[in-house]
Scaffold this active site. Structure first.
Site, PDB file in Angstrom:
ATOM      1  N   ASP A   1       4.237  -8.269 -35.200  1.00  0.00           N
ATOM      2  CA  ASP A   1       5.500  -7.606 -34.892  1.00  0.00           C
ATOM      3  C   ASP A   1       5.385  -6.718 -33.661  1.00  0.00           C
ATOM      4  O   ASP A   1       4.284  -6.385 -33.235  1.00  0.00           O
ATOM      5  CB  ASP A   1       5.905  -6.709 -36.058  1.00  0.00           C
ATOM      6  CG  ASP A   1       6.485  -7.507 -37.209  1.00  0.00           C
ATOM      7  OD1 ASP A   1       6.906  -8.647 -36.983  1.00  0.00           O
ATOM      8  OD2 ASP A   1       6.506  -6.959 -38.325  1.00  0.00           O
TER       9      ASP A   1
ATOM     10  N   LYS B   1      11.534  -8.949 -31.308  1.00  0.00           N
ATOM     11  CA  LYS B   1      12.543  -9.133 -30.254  1.00  0.00           C
ATOM     12  C   LYS B   1      11.854  -9.247 -28.905  1.00  0.00           C
ATOM     13  O   LYS B   1      10.884  -8.575 -28.644  1.00  0.00           O
ATOM     14  CB  LYS B   1      13.454  -7.904 -30.194  1.00  0.00           C
ATOM     15  CG  LYS B   1      14.551  -7.883 -31.195  1.00  0.00           C
ATOM     16  CD  LYS B   1      15.614  -6.892 -30.721  1.00  0.00           C
ATOM     17  CE  LYS B   1      16.757  -6.790 -31.699  1.00  0.00           C
ATOM     18  NZ  LYS B   1      16.470  -6.013 -32.875  1.00  0.00           N
TER      19      LYS B   1
ATOM     20  N   MET C   1      12.881   5.366 -38.806  1.00  0.00           N
ATOM     21  CA  MET C   1      14.018   4.703 -38.134  1.00  0.00           C
ATOM     22  C   MET C   1      15.256   5.590 -38.120  1.00  0.00           C
ATOM     23  O   MET C   1      16.365   5.131 -38.379  1.00  0.00           O
ATOM     24  CB  MET C   1      14.351   3.379 -38.852  1.00  0.00           C
ATOM     25  CG  MET C   1      13.224   2.375 -38.772  1.00  0.00           C
ATOM     26  SD  MET C   1      13.574   0.841 -39.640  1.00  0.00           S
ATOM     27  CE  MET C   1      12.941   1.216 -41.271  1.00  0.00           C
TER      28      MET C   1
HETATM   29  N1  SAH Z   1       5.760  -0.648 -41.982  1.00  0.00           N
HETATM   30  C1  SAH Z   1       5.830   0.479 -41.058  1.00  0.00           C
HETATM   31  C2  SAH Z   1       7.252   0.967 -40.853  1.00  0.00           C
HETATM   32  C3  SAH Z   1       8.145  -0.041 -40.209  1.00  0.00           C
HETATM   33  S1  SAH Z   1       9.756   0.592 -39.936  1.00  0.00           S
HETATM   34  C4  SAH Z   1       4.943   1.608 -41.578  1.00  0.00           C
HETATM   35  O1  SAH Z   1       4.473   1.556 -42.712  1.00  0.00           O
HETATM   36  O2  SAH Z   1       4.694   2.551 -40.826  1.00  0.00           O
HETATM   37  C5  SAH Z   1       9.651   1.136 -38.268  1.00  0.00           C
HETATM   38  C6  SAH Z   1       9.632   2.646 -38.222  1.00  0.00           C
HETATM   39  O3  SAH Z   1       8.345   3.131 -38.542  1.00  0.00           O
HETATM   40  C7  SAH Z   1       9.920   3.213 -36.847  1.00  0.00           C
HETATM   41  O4  SAH Z   1      11.304   3.271 -36.585  1.00  0.00           O
HETATM   42  C8  SAH Z   1       9.330   4.596 -36.979  1.00  0.00           C
HETATM   43  O5  SAH Z   1      10.177   5.433 -37.724  1.00  0.00           O
HETATM   44  C9  SAH Z   1       8.100   4.317 -37.833  1.00  0.00           C
HETATM   45  N2  SAH Z   1       6.879   4.127 -37.017  1.00  0.00           N
HETATM   46  C10 SAH Z   1       6.102   3.048 -36.987  1.00  0.00           C
HETATM   47  N3  SAH Z   1       5.035   3.243 -36.165  1.00  0.00           N
HETATM   48  C11 SAH Z   1       5.161   4.492 -35.677  1.00  0.00           C
HETATM   49  C12 SAH Z   1       4.387   5.297 -34.772  1.00  0.00           C
HETATM   50  N4  SAH Z   1       3.270   4.846 -34.210  1.00  0.00           N
HETATM   51  N5  SAH Z   1       4.834   6.537 -34.506  1.00  0.00           N
HETATM   52  C13 SAH Z   1       5.955   7.025 -35.056  1.00  0.00           C
HETATM   53  N6  SAH Z   1       6.727   6.309 -35.909  1.00  0.00           N
HETATM   54  C14 SAH Z   1       6.341   5.066 -36.217  1.00  0.00           C
END
Ligand code: SAH
Length: 264
Positions: free
Chosen positions: A47, A69, A184
């Site tokens: 992803d 995307k 998000m």
């Molecule tokens: N499965 C992922 C979340 C996916 S949803 C997890 O467990 O972290 C995507 C959201 O995750 C983003 O919009 C943001 O809110 C958060 N996110 C993912 N990676 C991030 C990072 N390195 N720093 C800050 N927020 C992050």
């Protein structure tokens, strides 16, 4: 190199799929199982949130397959991605489905696993460090702290259509735990903050936005709850938002800044 025998790591069997969490960014946060999967995968379906530094750890010769995307083209639908996983596994590949953070935290890991079950494909789920936990740790903000909170809420600010999830009881979320971590949420922050304040959260409660957490580009913005929407203007994504008194601990616990200072 990791020692698979000492770590008791299972064989990555051809024709199976591993749904693996890559963590929030820093490659050092990968699990031994994730490294093992990267070293043995024939195909890596990844992803947008998976850090490029992590993809460089894939076995030379592994097919890297981007499932996010790109260049304004619509992203593949979830059924497309699940079908791709099934097709690759049926072709006898060791398929690594690599997702940012943890695959089952706002990551649709469950949906993909259900599709694999329906197709009779063997799979394994390898948890990863989710952004809320890894990101706050790297910001020097403990996600729980004994004097502050015995509960924490993880909530998404987006539903599948991109709107603020209306099915959520925001007043209950506001009251439910002293610390809230929002995924998000940047896009709808004014709306979410209004709902939390209406639900009884103090407008002057401390809050933070952690952008690109655990990467070299990590940035932390501190604000009050009421100031969050203004603080979010221009903030980089991905970002998590945290609301609650634990944010104050960062003043003492910003170990990343201290390490950078020592290295100068
Ligand atoms: N499965 C992922 C979340 C996916 S949803 C997890 O467990 O972290 C995507 C959201 O995750 C983003 O919009 C943001 O809110 C958060 N996110 C993912 N990676 C991030 C990072 N390195 N720093 C800050 N927020 C992050």
């Amino acid at each position: 190199m990791i020692d698979s025998a000492l770590l008791n790591l299972p064989e990555f069997v051809p024709g199976s799929v591993w749904l693996v969490g890559a963590g929030p960014g820093d490659p050092g946060l990968l699990s031994a199982l994730a490294l093992h999967a990267l070293a043995h995968a024939d195909a890596v379906v990844y992803d947008a949130l998976v850090d490029p530094a992590i993809l460089r750890l894939a076995r030379p010769g592994a097919a890297l397959d981007y499932a996010g995307k790109r260049g304004g083209r619509p992203s593949p639908t979830q059924p497309d991605i699940s079908a791709r996983l099934v097709r690759l596994a049926r072709a006898g590949r060791r398929v690594l489905r690599l997702k940012g953070g943890d695959p089952c935290v706002f990551g649709r890991g469950g949906e993909e696993a259900l599709a694999l079950v329906a197709a009779g494909i063997p799979f394994r789920i390898v948890p990863g460090i989710t952004a809320a936990i890894g990101g706050l740790a790297y910001a020097g903000i403990p996600v729980t702290h004994r004097d502050t909170n015995s509960a924490v809420t993880f909530v998404t600010g987006h539903n599948s259509g991109g709107a603020v999830p209306d099915g959520l009881d925001w007043a209950a979320i506001a009251r439910g735990a002293p610390v809230l971590v929002l995924y998000m949420a940047l896009q709808h922050l004014p709306n979410i903050v209004a709902r939390l304040v209406a639900g009884g959260r103090a407008p002057d409660e401390p809050a933070a936005i952690v952008s690109r957490a655990t990467t070299a580009a990590q940035q932390v913005r501190i604000a009050t709850l009421a100031e969050l929407p203004a603080a979010a203007v221009g903030a980089e994504t991905p970002a998590i938002v945290v609301v609650g008194a634990v944010v104050r601990l960062r003043e003492a616990l910003d170990w990343l800044a201290a390490a950078a200072e020592r290295a100068r």
